[in-house]
Design an enzyme around this catalytic site. Structure first.
Site, PDB file in Angstrom:
ATOM      1  N   HIS A 166       0.836  -1.207   0.000  1.00  0.00           N
ATOM      2  CA  HIS A 166       0.000   0.000   0.000  1.00  0.00           C
ATOM      3  C   HIS A 166       0.868   1.253   0.000  1.00  0.00           C
ATOM      4  CE1 HIS A 166       0.557   1.055   4.306  1.00  0.00           C
ATOM      5  NE2 HIS A 166       0.554  -0.236   4.532  1.00  0.00           N
TER       6      HIS A 166
ATOM      7  N   GLU B 293      -5.006   2.110   2.842  1.00  0.00           N
ATOM      8  CA  GLU B 293      -4.900   0.926   3.716  1.00  0.00           C
ATOM      9  C   GLU B 293      -4.990   1.318   5.186  1.00  0.00           C
ATOM     10  OE1 GLU B 293      -2.775  -2.314   6.007  1.00  0.00           O
ATOM     11  OE2 GLU B 293      -2.406  -0.182   5.940  1.00  0.00           O
ATOM     12  N   GLU B 294      -4.364   2.442   5.515  1.00  0.00           N
ATOM     13  CA  GLU B 294      -4.282   2.848   6.928  1.00  0.00           C
ATOM     14  C   GLU B 294      -5.622   3.345   7.474  1.00  0.00           C
ATOM     15  OE1 GLU B 294      -1.835   2.147   8.674  1.00  0.00           O
ATOM     16  OE2 GLU B 294      -0.036   2.110   7.432  1.00  0.00           O
TER      17      GLU B 294
ATOM     18  N   ASP C 256       6.587   1.203   7.122  1.00  0.00           N
ATOM     19  CA  ASP C 256       5.175   0.892   6.816  1.00  0.00           C
ATOM     20  C   ASP C 256       4.690   1.786   5.687  1.00  0.00           C
ATOM     21  OD1 ASP C 256       2.589   0.068   6.829  1.00  0.00           O
ATOM     22  OD2 ASP C 256       2.088   0.938   8.772  1.00  0.00           O
TER      23      ASP C 256
ATOM     24  N   ASP D  45      -0.102   4.420   1.013  1.00  0.00           N
ATOM     25  CA  ASP D  45      -0.392   5.469   1.997  1.00  0.00           C
ATOM     26  C   ASP D  45       0.337   5.222   3.311  1.00  0.00           C
ATOM     27  OD1 ASP D  45      -2.217   3.231   2.240  1.00  0.00           O
ATOM     28  OD2 ASP D  45      -3.331   4.379   3.728  1.00  0.00           O
TER      29      ASP D  45
END
Ligand SMILES: [Zn+2]
Length: 376
Positions: A87, A150-151, A120, A89
Site C-alpha cells: 500500500h 490501507e491505513e 510501513d 499510503d
C-alpha cells in the site's frame, strides 16, 4: 542506446539496478502520502515509472471503484505466480519537531533510512518493485499491486479485487514490517458503533429522564464478559473502546450515546459479539463501520515449507491487520498468504520511523526466491 546499454554491459548493469531498491525507497519517502491526500497517487506513479524504466512489461495505474491502484506484471498474460501486495499510503506525521531527521527527508544514518513510511511500508514497496524488475528479466511470472487507503481501513484494496481475481495468484506475500521474518497471519478487525438510548430531561431533574451516557457506560464496563473466541495460533479476540460520543449540554439528560469498539477477531466476523451486545440493557443498535476477516495460512502448507520452513516456537503472527483481509476474497481456496517484509513493527507509525537497508535488500532476494517456488 547509452554506453551502459551496449550488449556487453547490459546484463550486469540490469541485475545491479534491479537489485538496488534504495534510491526508489528514498524517492517514495520524500513524497508525503498520508491516507486521503494526493501523495498516494504520486507514489503510484513514481513506482510505475520506476518499474517501466526497469523493464517491467506490464504496468498500469488504474482507477478502481475505491481509488487508484497500481498493478504490474513481470510477464504478460495469465497469472499463476506470486503476488506482492503493498500500500502507498502512510499514517500522518503528528509531531514533526520530535523527529531526529525530517520525516520526509529520507536521511540515511548508519544502515537505517529514516522517514514516515520507511517501515510501513515503502521499504516493502521498494523491495517488491526491485524483485519484480528482476523477475521480469528472468521471465518468471509475478505481480505487484499497490493500493491506497490501507491505513484507514483497507478501503483501496477493494477496488483492486477484480484485477487480482483475474490474475489469480498462486501465493501472496504482503511485504509489511516483520523484520524479515515470515508471518502466517493476523487477526481481523471489526469496528462497531454501539448505540444506547435514554429519555431526555432537564439536568436539574435527572430522575425524570434516563441517562444514555450512564446506560452506555454500564454496557462498556461489561465488555470483559463478552464471548470472545480464541484461535490456537492467532490468540484471543480483544475489544477496545476507542471512541465515545454522547450528550449535548451539562444541563440536559442525554437521550443518546454511541461508543465505537475496535474488535480484533480470529474468524470472519464479529456476529457473536454483536448478538451479545444487543442483549445488554438500553443498547438499541450495533452497526459495523468496517469488517475485515482474519487471515491465516497453516505452518504445514507445502509452499511455506518450500519458501521458508517455520522454526518451532516462532511467533507466527503480526499484531496489525493488512490488505490481505480484503484481497483474500479474490483468491482460490488454499492459496497461501503470508506477511513478510523488511520494516520493523516497533517503529511503524512512530516518531523516527526507519528501516534497515540491509533488510530491504535481503527482501528482494527473498521475493525472487519465493516467486520461483510459486511459479514452479
Ligand atoms: Zn502497512
Amino acid at each position: 542506446m547509452t554506453n551502459a546499454d551496449r550488449p556487453g554491459n547490459r546484463d550486469r548493469r540490469t541485475v545491479a539496478k534491479a537489485h538496488e531498491p534504495i534510491a526508489l525507497l528514498a524517492a517514495l519517502v520524500r513524497i508525503d502520502s498520508t491516507s486521503g491526500t494526493p501523495g498516494e497517487r504520486m507514489v503510484l506513479h513514481r513506482v510505475a515509472r520506476w518499474l517501466a524504466d526497469h523493464g517491467v512489461p506490464h504496468v498500469q495505474v488504474a482507477d478502481g471503484t475505491c481509488g487508484p491502484y497500481l498493478f504490474a506484471q513481470s510477464v504478460d498474460g495469465a497469472g499463476g505466480g506470486l503476488l506482492l501486495a503493498t500500500h502507498a499510503d502512510t499514517v500522518p506525521v503528528t509531531e514533526p519537531t520530535q523527529w531526529r531527521y525530517g520525516p520526509f527527508d529520507a536521511v540515511v544514518h548508519g544502515d537505517d533510512l529514516y522517514g514516515r513510511g520507511a517501515s510501513d511500508m515503502k521499504g516493502g514497496i521498494a523491495a517488491a518493485a526491485a524483485a519484480l524488475a528482476h523477475l521480469a528479466r528472468l521471465r518468471i511470472p509475478a505481480a505487484l499491486v499497490v493500493t491506497v487507503g490501507e491505513e484507514i481501513g483497507c478501503v483501496g484494496a477493494r477496488g483492486a479485487l477484480e484485477r487480482v481475481r483475474r490474475w489469480q495468484p498462486s501465493a501472496v506475500i504482503v511485504p509489511e514490517a516483520t523484520s524479515g521474518q515470515i508471518k502466517l497471519g493476523h487477526r481481523g478487525a471489526v469496528w462497531l458503533d454501539v448505540a444506547a438510548s435514554g429519555v431526555a430531561a432537564h439536568g436539574a431533574q435527572p430522575q425524570a429522564g434516563h441517562n444514555a451516557i450512564l446506560a452506555l457506560a454500564q454496557a462498556v464496563l461489561r465488555l470483559n464478559h463478552a464471548p470472545i473466541k480464541e484461535h490456537p495460533l492467532l490468540g484471543k479476540e480483544t475489544v477496545n473502546v476507542g471512541v465515545i460520543r454522547g450528550g449535548v449540554k451539562p444541563n440536559m439528560v442525554p437521550d443518546q450515546c454511541v461508543a465505537t469498539l475496535d474488535v480484533r477477531i480470529v474468524g470472519t466476523d464479529a456476529d457473536h459479539i454483536v448478538r451479545w451486545l444487543l442483549t445488554l440493557p438500553d443498547i438499541v443498535s450495533v452497526t459495523a463501520q468496517m469488517s475485515l476477516p482474519a487471515v491465516w495460512t497453516p505452518p504445514t502448507h507445502p509452499w511455506v515449507n518450500q519458501v521458508n520452513p517455520i522454526e518451532s516456537g516462532a511467533d507466527l503472527t503480526v499484531p496489525y491487520f493488512t490488505d490481505a483481509s480484503v484481497l483474500c476474497a479474490a483468491l482460490e481456496p488454499g492459496v497461501p498468504v503470508v506477511v513478510w517484509g523488511p520494516g520493523d513493527v516497533s517503529t511503524m507509525h512512530c516518531v523516527d520511523e526507519r528501516v534497515e537497508l540491509a533488510r530491504v535488500r535481503a527482501a528482494v532476494d527473498d521475493y525472487v526466491a519465493a516467486a520461483r517456488v510459486s511459479s514452479s
